[in-house]
Motif scaffolding. Structure first.
Motif, short mmCIF file in Angstrom:
data_model
loop_
_atom_site.label_atom_id
_atom_site.label_comp_id
_atom_site.label_asym_id
_atom_site.label_seq_id
_atom_site.Cartn_x
_atom_site.Cartn_y
_atom_site.Cartn_z
N PRO A 1 0.84 -1.18 0.00
CA PRO A 1 0.00 0.00 0.00
C PRO A 1 0.88 1.24 0.00
O PRO A 1 2.04 1.18 0.40
N PRO A 2 0.36 2.36 -0.47
CA PRO A 2 1.17 3.58 -0.51
C PRO A 2 1.54 4.01 0.89
O PRO A 2 0.84 3.73 1.85
N ALA A 3 2.67 4.69 0.97
CA ALA A 3 3.11 5.19 2.27
C ALA A 3 2.12 6.23 2.77
O ALA A 3 1.62 7.05 2.00
N THR B 1 -6.87 4.36 -0.80
CA THR B 1 -7.83 5.43 -0.49
C THR B 1 -7.73 5.86 0.97
O THR B 1 -7.87 7.04 1.29
N TRP B 2 -7.46 4.89 1.82
CA TRP B 2 -7.40 5.12 3.27
C TRP B 2 -6.02 4.67 3.79
O TRP B 2 -5.91 3.59 4.38
N LYS C 1 -8.46 11.93 0.18
CA LYS C 1 -9.04 13.17 -0.37
C LYS C 1 -8.89 14.35 0.58
O LYS C 1 -9.14 15.49 0.18
N ASP C 2 -8.51 14.10 1.82
CA ASP C 2 -8.20 15.22 2.73
C ASP C 2 -6.88 15.81 2.29
O ASP C 2 -5.86 15.12 2.27
N LYS C 3 -6.86 17.07 1.94
CA LYS C 3 -5.64 17.71 1.45
C LYS C 3 -5.04 18.70 2.44
O LYS C 3 -3.85 18.93 2.45
N GLN C 4 -5.89 19.30 3.27
CA GLN C 4 -5.43 20.34 4.19
C GLN C 4 -5.68 19.91 5.63
O GLN C 4 -6.62 19.14 5.90
N PRO C 5 -4.87 20.41 6.57
CA PRO C 5 -5.16 20.16 7.98
C PRO C 5 -6.59 20.58 8.31
O PRO C 5 -7.05 21.62 7.86
N LEU D 1 -13.20 15.18 4.98
CA LEU D 1 -13.97 14.66 3.85
C LEU D 1 -14.27 13.18 3.98
O LEU D 1 -15.15 12.65 3.29
N GLY D 2 -13.55 12.48 4.87
CA GLY D 2 -13.81 11.06 5.06
C GLY D 2 -14.91 10.76 6.06
O GLY D 2 -15.32 9.61 6.21
N GLN D 3 -15.40 11.79 6.75
CA GLN D 3 -16.39 11.58 7.79
C GLN D 3 -17.69 11.00 7.23
O GLN D 3 -18.32 11.61 6.36
#
Length: 199
Positions: free
Chosen positions: A38-40, A124-125, A170-174, A178-180
């Motif tokens: 999986p991606p880091a 994705t996660w 998909k969360d890009k900023q602190p 968006l995953g909620q």
């Protein structure tokens, strides 16, 4: 500019060398196929090394991992920082040291702690991982509730209250959440490992 002591320099070398070992098992192979791994996960915010020669005392130790309460000392390296963030819609939830939101998955289990998210799911996660040579600092989270599990690829995933925790790609900023509630199974994780739910 402050200099570090011989003790701190030796500790840094030891931590760096330890970090080269496999995350969960030093006897495990250190190479994995790039097609199956999986991606880091996004790197937790680096925390600077303290100039205080006295190391903090861990609140909990799980195998090789030391887990501390509070915020990492200024300048500490090789640290995964957990923090608590508040959102008016869902209340308190856990983020990393850079403010990135962390989630739990209803299809995982806390007893025993088990992750069911691998392959495309882990793309994705991405799991929040920790490697040998790193330590965890938990601010606002009871260190006794923090631990790790070994994933199928040999990496070590942080758990809170037994629940494996993840980022959302998909969360890009602190502060992004968006995953909620995605799929009715993904929720921001609370400081005790619970699901953050709308107020």
């Amino acid at each position: 500019m402050k200099t570090i002591s011989r003790f701190q320099r030796s500790a840094l070398v030891a931590i760096t060398l330890a970090g080269l070992l496999s995350a969960c098992d030093s006897s495990a192979a250190t190479e994995t196929s790039s097609t199956t791994s999986p991606p880091a996960a996004p790197s937790p915010a680096a925390v600077p090394l303290t100039t205080d020669a006295r190391p903090p005392t861990p609140a909990k130790t799980q195998g090789w991992l030391q887990i501390f309460g509070g915020t990492a000392p200024v300048g500490a390296l090789h640290v995964v920082q957990l923090a608590v963030t508040s959102d008016p819609g869902i209340g308190q939830y856990v983020s990393d040291g850079g403010g990135r939101s962390l989630y739990r998955f209803d299809k995982d289990t806390a007893i025993p702690p088990t992750s069911t998210c691998a392959g495309q799911c882990a793309t994705t996660w991405p799991p929040l991982t920790v490697a040998r040579g790193q330590s965890v600092f938990a601010a606002g989270v009871d260190p006794q509730l923090v631990g790790f599990i070994e994933r199928g690829d040999g990496s070590c995933q942080i758990t809170i209250g037994g629940w494996p925790v993840y980022y959302f790609s998909k969360d890009k900023q602190p502060g992004d959440l968006l995953g909620q509630g995605v799929g009715g199974t993904w929720f921001a994780v609370t400081p005790n490992g619970g699901k953050a739910l709308p107020k």
